[in-house]
Motif scaffolding. Structure first.
Motif, PDB file in Angstrom:
ATOM      1  N   PRO A 173       0.839  -1.031   0.138  1.00 23.95           N
ATOM      2  CA  PRO A 173      -0.012   0.055  -0.055  1.00 23.95           C
ATOM      3  C   PRO A 173       0.789   1.335   0.022  1.00 23.95           C
ATOM      4  CG  PRO A 173      -0.871  -1.519   1.698  1.00 23.95           C
ATOM      5  CD  PRO A 173       0.610  -2.074   1.152  1.00 23.95           C
ATOM      6  N   ALA A 174       2.089   1.202   0.418  1.00 20.41           N
ATOM      7  CA  ALA A 174       2.897   2.313   0.283  1.00 20.41           C
ATOM      8  C   ALA A 174       3.246   2.658  -1.198  1.00 20.41           C
ATOM      9  CB  ALA A 174       4.270   2.133   1.276  1.00 20.41           C
ATOM     10  N   ASP A 175       3.173   1.871  -2.120  1.00 21.22           N
ATOM     11  CA  ASP A 175       3.690   2.028  -3.504  1.00 21.22           C
ATOM     12  C   ASP A 175       2.463   2.697  -4.254  1.00 21.22           C
ATOM     13  OD1 ASP A 175       3.713   0.920  -6.537  1.00 21.22           O
ATOM     14  OD2 ASP A 175       6.032   1.221  -5.652  1.00 21.22           O
ATOM     15  N   ALA A 176       2.940   3.746  -4.992  1.00 21.29           N
ATOM     16  CA  ALA A 176       1.612   4.477  -5.751  1.00 21.29           C
ATOM     17  C   ALA A 176       1.024   3.323  -6.669  1.00 21.29           C
ATOM     18  CB  ALA A 176       2.149   5.569  -6.667  1.00 21.29           C
ATOM     19  N   LEU A 177       1.648   2.592  -7.485  1.00 25.73           N
ATOM     20  CA  LEU A 177       0.967   1.757  -8.414  1.00 25.73           C
ATOM     21  C   LEU A 177       0.185   0.772  -7.951  1.00 25.73           C
ATOM     22  CD1 LEU A 177       0.620   1.048 -11.377  1.00 25.73           C
ATOM     23  CD2 LEU A 177       2.932  -0.283 -11.396  1.00 25.73           C
ATOM     24  N   HIS A 178       0.884  -0.018  -6.845  1.00 29.63           N
ATOM     25  CA  HIS A 178       0.404  -0.939  -6.031  1.00 29.63           C
ATOM     26  C   HIS A 178      -1.096  -0.639  -5.395  1.00 29.63           C
ATOM     27  CE1 HIS A 178       3.998  -3.700  -5.458  1.00 29.63           C
ATOM     28  NE2 HIS A 178       3.867  -3.256  -6.742  1.00 29.63           N
ATOM     29  N   ARG A 179      -0.827   0.725  -4.986  1.00 32.05           N
ATOM     30  CA  ARG A 179      -2.289   1.327  -4.405  1.00 32.05           C
ATOM     31  C   ARG A 179      -3.398   1.224  -5.152  1.00 32.05           C
ATOM     32  NH1 ARG A 179      -0.289   7.167  -1.882  1.00 32.05           N
ATOM     33  NH2 ARG A 179       0.980   6.197  -0.088  1.00 32.05           N
ATOM     34  N   TYR A 180      -3.115   1.666  -6.434  1.00 28.72           N
ATOM     35  CA  TYR A 180      -4.072   1.782  -7.502  1.00 28.72           C
ATOM     36  C   TYR A 180      -4.542   0.463  -7.811  1.00 28.72           C
ATOM     37  CZ  TYR A 180      -6.629   2.380 -12.177  1.00 28.72           C
ATOM     38  OH  TYR A 180      -7.458   2.258 -13.093  1.00 28.72           O
TER      39      TYR A 180
END
Length: 375
Positions: free
Chosen positions: A347-354
């Motif tokens: 969840p701290a990674d922008a792409l992973h969040r999306y």
């Protein structure tokens, strides 16, 4: 006796005046009460007068004019005692009171029937417009009676409440009364359909839709308030009305499934969801691949799904996320680690969040994990 005017059509006020004069002249001679058949005739004249477009004031004026004429037939002071004059006057006043009551009753009866008929016609037109299955030429002709040009653009707004709206319910009547009092009723149609309150507004009438939304959400004390109001996009023609209506319904459905807090919704704001769900199998595959491992967590997937949702709503501020979830920041950190360990998405990674947010929205739309995924 039926009196005709210069066009050959019945002249209701003149006919009423003649009828009242005959009745009251007889009453002035006999002192009798009006008979049931005579009162029914007056009700009929009141009803016919309303149907012919005569206002109650005009009809009452005709009846009172006949009263003045009948009063002239009273015996003079030298030919009758004061008691006789008083009895005759009382009989005339009682007769005119009964006559006006019957006349008003008939006029009101016709008005109520006209209102019910107009409401039925309006309701039938709205149903046909939202079905989009009627003959276009006939539908356009019927719509013109309400001042609607179907070739123009229209937008549909739909309100839903915690309880279904009912035909003739006070809340629906209040919204209609307020809207028609503020705006030209030829620019809008309002009806109850399938327990929802539906407003169809013509091109350029954004103010009507805003007022409809405000009134539906805050109708006032004692009225059923709407839970949400969704507005479709503007489209032209009868097919456009159906399309805008379906967009509003779809928006309400997405808002309910996603548990969106907003009360005012526009279809263009939620266009991403129809796009995401256009390939249902692909969305189910995304949910299964990304979120499926969360079912192995202690307590199941639901607490971790809630964590992803709330963290996104809190702007990924951990302190605010923990506060909304009722957790300590340390406990929140443990949940985030479990999400990363089980799914492989951080969840701290922008792409992973999306990816995680999209998968969680898909899970809500597919009612997972309560319902199994069908790929």
């Amino acid at each position: 006796m039926t009196v005709a005017n210069g066009t050959g059509a019945p002249d209701i006020p003149s006919e009423l005046a003649h009828h009242c004069l005959d009745l009251l002249t007889d009453v002035s001679r006999t002192g009798r009460l009006l008979r049931r058949a005579e009162l029914e005739r007056l009700r009929e004249l009141g009803e016919r007068g309303a149907e012919a477009g005569h206002g109650l004031r005009e009809l009452v004026g005709s009846c009172l004019g006949a009263t003045r004429a009948a009063w002239q037939h009273l015996p003079g002071p030298g030919s009758a005692t004061a008691a006789e004059l008083r009895r005759t006057g009382d009989a005339l006043l009682a007769a005119i009171q009964a006559a006006l009551g019957a006349l008003g009753e008939g006029h009101e009866r016709a008005q109520r029937m006209a209102v019910r008929q107009e409401e039925a016609n309006r309701r039938e037109l709205v149903n046909d417009l939202l079905h989009g299955r009627s003959d276009f030429g006939r539908l356009a002709e019927r719509a013109e009676r309400f001042g609607l040009r179907l070739a123009a653009g229209y937008t549909v707004a739909v309100a839903v409440a915690t309880e279904p709206y009912l035909e003739g319910a006070p809340a629906a009547h209040r919204v209609l009364r307020e809207l028609t009092g503020r705006y030209d009723d030829r620019t809008l149609l309002l009806a109850v359909r399938d327990g929802r309150l539906v407003c169809i507004a013509s091109d350029g009438e954004q103010a009507v839709l805003t007022a409809f939304t405000d009134l539906a959400l805050r109708p006032g004390a004692g009225y059923l308030p709407a839970q949400r109001v969704a507005t479709g996009r503007r489209h032209a023609g009868t097919g456009g009305i159906v399309r805008s209506y379906e967009e509003a319904l779809g928006t309400l459905e997405y808002a309910q499934r996603l548990e969106l807090p907003a009360q005012r919704l526009r279809a263009e704001e939620l266009l991403v969801f129809p796009v995401l769900m256009r390939d249902r199998a692909a969305m189910a595959d995304l949910v299964r691949t990304v979120l499926g491992p969360l079912t192995a967590a202690r307590g199941g997937a639901r607490p971790l799904l809630e964590t992803i949702t709330v963290q996104a709503e809190a702007g990924y501020v951990n302190a605010e996320t923990a506060r909304r979830l009722g957790l300590s920041v340390r406990a929140l950190g443990y949940r985030l680690e479990r999400i990363r360990d089980l799914t492989g998405y951080d969840p701290a990674d922008a792409l992973h969040r999306y990816t995680l947010e999209t998968a969680v929205m898909g899970a809500r739309l597919l009612d997972w994990p309560d319902q199994p995924l069908r790929i």
